[in-house]
Design an enzyme around this catalytic site. Structure first.
Site, PDB file in Angstrom:
ATOM      1  N   SER A  64       0.839  -1.204   0.000  1.00  0.00           N
ATOM      2  CA  SER A  64       0.000   0.000   0.000  1.00  0.00           C
ATOM      3  C   SER A  64       0.871   1.251   0.000  1.00  0.00           C
ATOM      4  O   SER A  64       0.606   2.222  -0.725  1.00  0.00           O
ATOM      5  CB  SER A  64      -0.922   0.005   1.234  1.00  0.00           C
ATOM      6  OG  SER A  64      -1.818  -1.078   1.220  1.00  0.00           O
ATOM      7  N   ALA A 157      -5.150  -0.469  -2.331  1.00  0.00           N
ATOM      8  CA  ALA A 157      -4.313   0.024  -1.235  1.00  0.00           C
ATOM      9  C   ALA A 157      -5.178   0.204   0.009  1.00  0.00           C
ATOM     10  O   ALA A 157      -6.295   0.722  -0.081  1.00  0.00           O
ATOM     11  CB  ALA A 157      -3.669   1.349  -1.612  1.00  0.00           C
ATOM     12  N   LYS A 158      -4.645  -0.212   1.143  1.00  0.00           N
ATOM     13  CA  LYS A 158      -5.362   0.002   2.410  1.00  0.00           C
ATOM     14  C   LYS A 158      -4.880   1.340   2.964  1.00  0.00           C
ATOM     15  O   LYS A 158      -4.016   1.403   3.846  1.00  0.00           O
ATOM     16  CB  LYS A 158      -5.108  -1.149   3.381  1.00  0.00           C
ATOM     17  CG  LYS A 158      -6.069  -1.169   4.566  1.00  0.00           C
ATOM     18  CD  LYS A 158      -5.892  -2.434   5.382  1.00  0.00           C
ATOM     19  CE  LYS A 158      -6.790  -2.445   6.611  1.00  0.00           C
ATOM     20  NZ  LYS A 158      -8.226  -2.572   6.270  1.00  0.00           N
ATOM     21  N   ALA A 159      -5.413   2.400   2.383  1.00  0.00           N
ATOM     22  CA  ALA A 159      -4.974   3.763   2.691  1.00  0.00           C
ATOM     23  C   ALA A 159      -6.046   4.487   3.498  1.00  0.00           C
ATOM     24  O   ALA A 159      -7.248   4.268   3.297  1.00  0.00           O
ATOM     25  CB  ALA A 159      -4.685   4.527   1.401  1.00  0.00           C
ATOM     26  N   TYR A 163     -10.882   5.286   3.267  1.00  0.00           N
ATOM     27  CA  TYR A 163     -11.930   4.971   4.221  1.00  0.00           C
ATOM     28  C   TYR A 163     -12.903   6.120   4.463  1.00  0.00           C
ATOM     29  O   TYR A 163     -13.856   5.971   5.224  1.00  0.00           O
ATOM     30  CB  TYR A 163     -11.310   4.453   5.517  1.00  0.00           C
ATOM     31  CG  TYR A 163     -10.860   3.021   5.335  1.00  0.00           C
ATOM     32  CD1 TYR A 163     -11.636   1.959   5.763  1.00  0.00           C
ATOM     33  CD2 TYR A 163      -9.693   2.732   4.645  1.00  0.00           C
ATOM     34  CE1 TYR A 163     -11.260   0.655   5.546  1.00  0.00           C
ATOM     35  CE2 TYR A 163      -9.297   1.425   4.421  1.00  0.00           C
ATOM     36  CZ  TYR A 163     -10.083   0.384   4.874  1.00  0.00           C
ATOM     37  OH  TYR A 163      -9.709  -0.920   4.644  1.00  0.00           O
TER      38      TYR A 163
END
Length: 305
Positions: A64, A157-159, A163
């Site tokens: 990410s 991507a876990k950005a 969220y």
């Protein structure tokens, strides 16, 4: 809702009191969302506490960060040690871990060069969607908010900034009296929950939305797919239209926080019998069995604390 904070946190190479882990109000990430993070759980097992798929989670953290050109000044092994150390320091066994890397105080432009701050927090956490959700399931709704289109924001991507979408979906669902929201992709086809992946069951076959549906290809999702195939349950990754939510025999959500949660209704329409079905229950048994010893860990997913 009040939160009881733990005593210790790991920040930029050292464990310090939680109250001292501060960030400047002009940090780049606060203004522009330039952070990447992971959610990881540790469980108590017959062989002692273990962190579930720690290395896989940390590898994704670095991937990410690569997408967003965030340089993490630590190795995977160093952050793995930080995760273990902060759990031990807080005298926890079953816990939730939150490693996060973000652009800190530096320049003030979008492309400014800023130092990367890294922290690892941990705390006890029960079922994310409520204490009764794993057994009784939840009522979900299709959100009016869609997930972002391909080539706009990278869903893979876990950005932190990603969220904002999940917040809109989750808060709308709660406001309307539902346990969680389900989002459509920009195509109008199914995507995922606010922060969970989706599985639908038709005639004993497990169906899940593909990476092209603007989902985060979750580690719990991958776990359930592997467990299902090991059990002889067919798994299909495919595009799914919205109306299939109303036709499925079973639906479940999954994620590190949500674990394996049945969905008993969508938009007020009952799913199957209105409770977790046989495939959902078997996947719950297999998943939680990894931590009780009833499911053999053939993949080396349990990493000792």
């Amino acid at each position: 809702m009040s939160q009881n904070y733990p005593e210790w946190i790991w920040q930029n190479g050292q464990i310090k009191p939680w109250r001292e882990a501060t960030v400047h109000v002009m940090a780049h990430a606060l203004h522009y969302g330039s952070s990447v993070f992971e959610g990881i759980r540790s469980y108590e097992t017959p062989d002692g506490a273990a962190i579930f798929r720690l290395t896989d989670h940390l590898k994704r953290l670095f991937l990410s960060a690569k997408i967003y050109d965030i340089e993490i000044p630590y190795s995977v092994d160093e952050l793995a040690d930080a995760c273990r150390d902060v759990i031990k320091k807080n005298d926890l066994k079953a816990a939730y871990l939150r490693p996060v890397a973000f652009r800190g105080l530096g320049g003030f432009g979008l492309s400014a060069e800023c130092p990367t701050d890294v922290a690892v927090a941990t705390w006890p956490m029960g079922p994310y969607l409520g204490p009764e959700a794993l057994e009784n399931g939840i009522d979900a709704c299709v959100s009016s908010w869609q997930r972002f289109a391909p080539n706009t924001i990278p869903a893979g991507a876990k950005a932190g900034g990603n969220y904002l979408s999940g917040q809109l979906i989750a808060r709308e669902a709660r406001r309307l009296g539902f346990g969680e929201g389900i989002a459509l992709a920009s195509t109008g086809l199914l995507s995922e929950g606010a922060g969970e992946n989706l599985f639908l069951v038709f005639d004993g076959v497990l169906h899940t939305t593909p990476a092209s549906a603007s989902i985060l290809t979750g580690i719990t999702r991958h776990t359930l797919m592997a467990l299902a195939r090991e059990e002889g349950i067919e798994v299909v990754e495919r595009d799914l239209p919205r109306e299939y939510l109303y036709l499925a025999d079973e639906i479940l959500m999954c994620g590190t926080a949500a674990e394996v949660t049945p969905i008993r209704s969508v938009d007020g329409k009952k799913v199957g019998s209105g409770k977790g079905g046989p495939i959902t229950r078997r996947l719950q048994e297999l998943y939680f069995g990894l931590f009780t010893g009833k499911t053999a860990d053939r993949w080396g997913w349990l990493e000792p604390l």
